[in-house]
Every structure is written in structure tokens, then in C-alpha cells.
Scaffold this active site. Sequence first.
Site, short mmCIF file in Angstrom:
data_model
loop_
_atom_site.label_atom_id
_atom_site.label_comp_id
_atom_site.label_asym_id
_atom_site.label_seq_id
_atom_site.Cartn_x
_atom_site.Cartn_y
_atom_site.Cartn_z
N LEU A 47 -30.54 -1.55 -20.68
CA LEU A 47 -30.71 -2.14 -21.87
C LEU A 47 -29.20 -2.53 -22.49
O LEU A 47 -28.69 -3.53 -23.13
CB LEU A 47 -30.96 -0.78 -22.96
CG LEU A 47 -32.27 -0.47 -23.02
CD1 LEU A 47 -32.47 0.71 -23.53
CD2 LEU A 47 -32.91 -1.31 -23.93
N VAL A 107 -18.01 9.89 -20.48
CA VAL A 107 -17.22 8.54 -20.15
C VAL A 107 -16.51 8.77 -22.16
O VAL A 107 -17.15 7.96 -22.98
CB VAL A 107 -17.60 7.43 -19.86
CG1 VAL A 107 -16.18 6.57 -20.16
CG2 VAL A 107 -18.65 7.33 -18.73
N VAL A 128 -38.48 5.80 -24.20
CA VAL A 128 -39.00 5.17 -23.96
C VAL A 128 -38.82 4.02 -23.06
O VAL A 128 -38.78 4.07 -22.56
CB VAL A 128 -39.64 4.52 -25.94
CG1 VAL A 128 -39.99 5.23 -27.14
CG2 VAL A 128 -38.25 4.07 -25.34
N ALA A 139 -44.79 1.72 -19.93
CA ALA A 139 -46.04 0.55 -19.21
C ALA A 139 -44.64 -0.02 -18.86
O ALA A 139 -43.78 -0.87 -18.75
CB ALA A 139 -46.20 -0.45 -20.82
N ILE A 169 -33.02 6.80 -23.86
CA ILE A 169 -33.63 6.14 -24.98
C ILE A 169 -34.73 6.99 -25.31
O ILE A 169 -35.53 6.87 -26.35
CB ILE A 169 -33.88 4.39 -25.12
CG1 ILE A 169 -34.65 3.74 -25.95
CG2 ILE A 169 -35.04 4.27 -23.85
CD1 ILE A 169 -33.39 2.71 -26.95
N ALA A 197 -32.47 2.85 -16.09
CA ALA A 197 -32.12 1.63 -15.08
C ALA A 197 -31.04 2.93 -14.42
O ALA A 197 -30.59 2.06 -12.89
CB ALA A 197 -30.79 0.82 -16.60
N LYS A 235 -52.42 1.08 -15.18
CA LYS A 235 -52.08 -0.73 -15.48
C LYS A 235 -52.55 -1.87 -15.04
O LYS A 235 -52.24 -2.43 -14.75
CB LYS A 235 -50.78 -0.57 -16.62
CG LYS A 235 -50.80 -1.32 -17.82
CD LYS A 235 -49.72 -1.83 -18.36
CE LYS A 235 -49.46 -2.81 -19.09
NZ LYS A 235 -47.71 -3.09 -18.96
C1 LIG Z 1 -38.98 1.08 -28.94
C2 LIG Z 1 -38.90 0.21 -27.33
C3 LIG Z 1 -39.83 0.38 -26.39
C4 LIG Z 1 -39.52 0.51 -25.42
N1 LIG Z 1 -41.15 0.05 -23.90
C5 LIG Z 1 -40.99 -0.29 -22.94
C6 LIG Z 1 -41.92 -0.10 -22.10
O1 LIG Z 1 -42.97 -0.09 -22.58
N2 LIG Z 1 -41.62 -0.42 -20.48
C7 LIG Z 1 -40.29 -1.02 -21.40
O2 LIG Z 1 -40.31 -1.43 -19.16
N3 LIG Z 1 -39.41 -1.39 -20.79
C8 LIG Z 1 -39.12 -0.66 -22.28
N4 LIG Z 1 -38.46 -0.02 -23.19
C9 LIG Z 1 -37.49 -0.52 -22.43
C10 LIG Z 1 -36.66 1.00 -22.03
O3 LIG Z 1 -36.51 1.92 -22.11
C11 LIG Z 1 -35.64 0.40 -21.51
O4 LIG Z 1 -35.54 -0.46 -20.76
C12 LIG Z 1 -34.92 1.41 -20.24
O5 LIG Z 1 -35.48 2.96 -20.69
C13 LIG Z 1 -34.21 1.67 -19.49
O6 LIG Z 1 -32.99 2.38 -20.12
P1 LIG Z 1 -31.55 2.23 -20.06
O7 LIG Z 1 -31.17 3.34 -18.59
O8 LIG Z 1 -31.02 0.85 -19.97
O9 LIG Z 1 -30.52 3.08 -21.24
P2 LIG Z 1 -30.77 4.58 -21.30
O10 LIG Z 1 -31.48 4.94 -21.89
O11 LIG Z 1 -30.31 4.38 -23.50
O12 LIG Z 1 -29.70 5.41 -20.55
C14 LIG Z 1 -28.45 5.80 -21.59
C15 LIG Z 1 -28.07 6.31 -20.53
O13 LIG Z 1 -26.29 5.98 -20.82
C16 LIG Z 1 -25.50 7.51 -20.69
N5 LIG Z 1 -23.91 6.81 -21.25
C17 LIG Z 1 -24.10 5.95 -22.78
N6 LIG Z 1 -22.60 6.89 -23.42
C18 LIG Z 1 -22.20 6.91 -22.37
C19 LIG Z 1 -20.99 8.24 -22.18
N7 LIG Z 1 -19.65 7.51 -23.59
N8 LIG Z 1 -20.57 8.57 -20.94
C20 LIG Z 1 -21.61 8.80 -20.52
N9 LIG Z 1 -23.31 8.42 -20.18
C21 LIG Z 1 -22.79 8.06 -21.24
C22 LIG Z 1 -26.63 7.79 -21.12
O14 LIG Z 1 -26.13 9.46 -21.15
C23 LIG Z 1 -27.79 7.99 -20.68
O15 LIG Z 1 -28.24 8.23 -19.26
C24 LIG Z 1 -38.57 -0.01 -24.84
C25 LIG Z 1 -37.34 -0.02 -25.61
C26 LIG Z 1 -37.35 0.18 -26.37
C27 LIG Z 1 -36.50 0.80 -27.40
#
Ligand SMILES: Cc1cc2nc3c(=O)[nH]c(=O)nc-3n(C[C@H](O)[C@H](O)[C@H](O)COP(=O)(O)OP(=O)(O)OC[C@H]3O[C@@H](n4cnc5c(N)ncnc54)[C@H](O)[C@@H]3O)c2cc1C
Length: 501
Positions: free
Chosen positions: A333, A186, A48, A51, A46, A16, A79
Site C-alpha cells: 500500500l 519507528v 483486508v 482475494a 489494514i 507486503a 477462486k
Molecule cells: C478495502 C480494501 C480491500 C482490499 N482487498 C484486497 C483484495 O481482495 N485483494 C488484494 O490483493 N488486495 C486487497 N487490498 C489490498 C491489501 O489489503 C494490501 O495490499 C495488503 O494487505 C498489503 O498491505 P500492506 O502490508 O502494504 O500494509 P498494512 O497491512 O497496512 O501493514 C502496514 C504495516 O506497517 C507497520 N507500520 C506502520 N507504521 C509503522 C511504524 N511507524 N513503525 C513500525 N511499523 C509500522 C504496521 O504495524 C503494519 O505491520 C485491499 C485493500 C483495501 C483498502
Amino acid sequence: MTQAIQSIVIVGGGTAGWMAAAALSHFLRKRQVAIHLIESPDIGTIGVGEATLPGIRDFNLALGIDEIDFIKETQATFKLGIEFVGWKNQQSDFFHPFSNYGQSMYGADFYQVWQHLRKQNKVEELSHYCLSTMLATQGRFAQPRENPQTPLAEYNYAFHFDASLYANYLRKYAVKNGVIRHEKTVTQVTQTDTGFIAGVTFNDATSLTGDLFIDCSGIRGLLIEETLQTGFEDWSHWLPVNSAAAVQSKSAAPPTPYTKSIAMESGWRWRIPLQHRVGNGYVYCDDFISDIDAKQHLLDSLDGQALSEPRTIKFKTGRRNQFWHKNCIAVGLSSGFLEPLESTSISLIQTAISKLIMFFPDKSFNQTDIDEANRQASLEMEHIRDFILLHYKLSERTDTEFWRHIQSIKMPASLEHKINVFKRRGYIVEHEGESFKSASWISMYNGFDVMPNESQIKLDHLDMPQLEQQLKQMATLIQKGATAAPLHQEFISRHCSAPEK
Ligand SMILES: Cc1cc2nc3c(=O)[nH]c(=O)nc-3n(C[C@H](O)[C@H](O)[C@H](O)COP(=O)(O)OP(=O)(O)OC[C@H]3O[C@@H](n4cnc5c(N)ncnc54)[C@H](O)[C@@H]3O)c2cc1C
């Protein structure tokens, strides 16, 4: 004093965070805006989410990313849709493609004509009228433009990719565009008197201020929830899975051009083939199976050797009450989560970024814009929730406690209405902001053998024997087109094989 936003702080460097950074650095390149991204060396992503939906192609295209270069750099495969195994009952199998079925016929909807003739056993299975389904069934892939110039070749596709490589790819892109990266954690978030976010403080006691904050901190929602406390609407009474065991495995066969979703005793399992490995996961509800058993069932189901121990990930299905509040927007997320059955999260990241760009604020943070962005985001999530729940509610499985529990779940009225309308005469209710269009709903109804009771009166006026002939020709043409396409692996080897590292 200028009202224009001058600094943006993105907290989080997962998919994200880097998608937001890449897009903003591209779309704001003519404005004087400093974009900072903070990623913690101590808090992982996270790990994962591999897809995608076809919209990812539009995202990359809008950023000027070359598709072949992106595929090579992220070990991506193509895909064409998702194969659902064991969902209706333990023996069932059907495909949800990213494309339409057939062509409209003299003003009548193809599906209506097909199902009318189907009742008389005069046509093939619905899948025979969809080129991408036939390609997938045979493990083949070609880009639509390489197929014969016929409307039947108008299908779409998405990718499976390595999520960490995609984040790295976008990081390079964004940093090249001037995004300032901070590798820090942070520890504190400060607010103004009016409750807006003023800045963040890091573990090394330095701090950073900004005008606009984008919360990409993952499930915890460091800014949107832990600081602004916007609240969470829990949907786990509708979608009870709350855990996943995930593991990567060695490829034991050439990659399929589709994701596999296999129903399991307490949830379902994904199989996502990349060029260099396969991603696997068992998504389950921990009221019905222990984390240890889920890991074991996952390991037992692999078709290649596991590359590590499985990890357990916990989540809750639902959404933030507001994804945009004051000067903070949640992307990824942090904005909520719908289980990954239809790979919708990355697509939701994309649409959240689109809303931010569409309603890009100045320092006055116009509430009408914010309300509209929130309204659209809420609807979008609700429609996806209903579509995902459809998979469970059409299932006839009662063989385990989990599936019996699913049978007892009362659907939201919005979904119940849609299903009832379809059952009457095959009409698909399509609302504003639906991510899944009528062809997707049809593939589900058909996959679960749900047929409308009545035909539409338009069909009375059509020459059915002639249409029967046309459908025959269509199926033959599609079969020919599919067989002529190269195998998926051949296509990758020829055009976009990732370099050996
Ligand atoms: C089981 C599972 C399967 C999935 N499969 C799919 C799929 O097939 N297709 C799909 O589209 N989506 C899928 N998703 C969703 C997908 O993984 C997420 O939407 C995507 O990876 C985005 O995650 P994110 O960047 O929001 O969060 P994260 O990947 O969790 O990143 C969070 C970031 O915030 C940072 N952070 C957190 N706290 C702090 C802090 N205090 N200070 C500094 N930095 C901080 C971390 O270092 C990290 O860089 C899946 C999710 C799950 C749980």
C-alpha cells in the site's frame, strides 16, 4: 570495501512486509545479508485483502511452499474468477474467469469465430466455451490436471485466504530462514547527507541502520513519502471510490469457488468466502453515501450473521511518482493503491518483489536499474487502472447519483483508444506489462454486451458450418467436464480442509 548489500530493513509486517521478507530470505540465502523486519505492536495492519490472482501460486511455488499445507493453514478456498452482479444494469450478471475461451481454430482467433457465428444465433453464450466459468456456475472445482487432457482444461485459479493467517504463515517461513523480527514502532527516520535513508529509531530509543530499506508501512508510506517525499499521483478523478466498510460474517452456505462483486448504489460490494467465514465489504465514494449508511447497507446485504461491527477504511486511488527512490523501495500500500475490484494489490506486491530481485542493487544503487524498475511499475499500474475503469465506463447504470457521476468521467486516452479499437473489429490492444490479458478484456466486453462492428477478413476463408459443429462439440465437452468435477466444498473436504482450531 564490499559494494554488496549487507543489511536490509523492511518496515511493516502486513502482507507486503512478510511477502517481501519471505521472498528475500529465500532468494538471498546464498549471500551474507541480514534481513530485519519491523512491525509495530501499536499500529495494526489494514486487515483486508483476501482475494488473489493466479500469480500467487507462482509466488508460493517459487518459495517451495506446499499448496495443500498453505490452504489448510490460511483457511483458503479456490477462486476461479469473479462474478459481476448488477454492473451493466441492475439485472445483469457475468463471470470474469482466469482462463481463455475456446481454442484457436485454423489460425483464427476463437473469439472472432464465436462472435461471427453469434451474430447469426448459431452458438451458445461465450461462457459455455470456458471450463472454469462452467465450473464456477455450478459451484464446482477440480485442479486442471484432474480434468481430461484437453487444451480446454487449461485454466488457472487463485485463492481466497485469511490475510492475517497468510502473514503469520510467511512470518514463520521467513523467521525460519533467518529474518530478524523487531516488534517496535519507528518514531524517526534518519537520512545521510545525500538524502539516502540511514536508519530508523524506535519508540524505546534504540535504532537500526541498513543499506537497503523496504517500505511496507501501509498507506502512509513512512519512508517513501513521509521521509523521501516522492509525491503521489492522484487518480481519484478516474476512480472516485475512496472508502470501504468491511465486516466478516458466518458462512451461511458452502463456499463458492469465486469472488462476488455486486454493484451497489454508490459503489460495489465484495463477498469473499473462506473455509471458516466470509469476508464482506462495501467499497464506495463518500461524496455519495455516508459512512454510517454504507455500514448499514453492508450489514443489510449479508447472507450470514456479522461477526463484529463493520470497520471503515479510507484510501485514495493513485500511485507514488517513484516506487523506488535512492535506497528505498515501496512495496504494498505504500507504493499506491488501486481499489480492490480485481484483487490486484497482492499481485502488485508480488511483481514489486520480482522487480527488486530482478534489479537487485549493490551499494552504488545504479540509477539505470532504478529507472527501469520504476518505468515498469508505472506502466503496470496504469494498465490495471484502465482495466478497472473499464468496468465502470461500460456500465449503463444511471439510476443513482454515483452512477450518473461515473457516466460523466472522461476516460484516459489510453483506455478510450483500446475500447474504440475493439469496437471496430474486435482487436484487443495488449501493451507491455499488462496484468490482464486479452481473455479478461473479452470477458468484460462480452459481459457488458459490447460487440465489434466488423469481422476480421481471415474469417472469409473458413468453413463456417464446420466450425459451428466444432463449437457445438466443444460446448458439450466443457459441460461434461464441468459436471464431472466435484462440488467445491467436496473438493476442499477431500483434499485440503483446514484443521478445527
Ligand atoms: C478495502 C480494501 C480491500 C482490499 N482487498 C484486497 C483484495 O481482495 N485483494 C488484494 O490483493 N488486495 C486487497 N487490498 C489490498 C491489501 O489489503 C494490501 O495490499 C495488503 O494487505 C498489503 O498491505 P500492506 O502490508 O502494504 O500494509 P498494512 O497491512 O497496512 O501493514 C502496514 C504495516 O506497517 C507497520 N507500520 C506502520 N507504521 C509503522 C511504524 N511507524 N513503525 C513500525 N511499523 C509500522 C504496521 O504495524 C503494519 O505491520 C485491499 C485493500 C483495501 C483498502
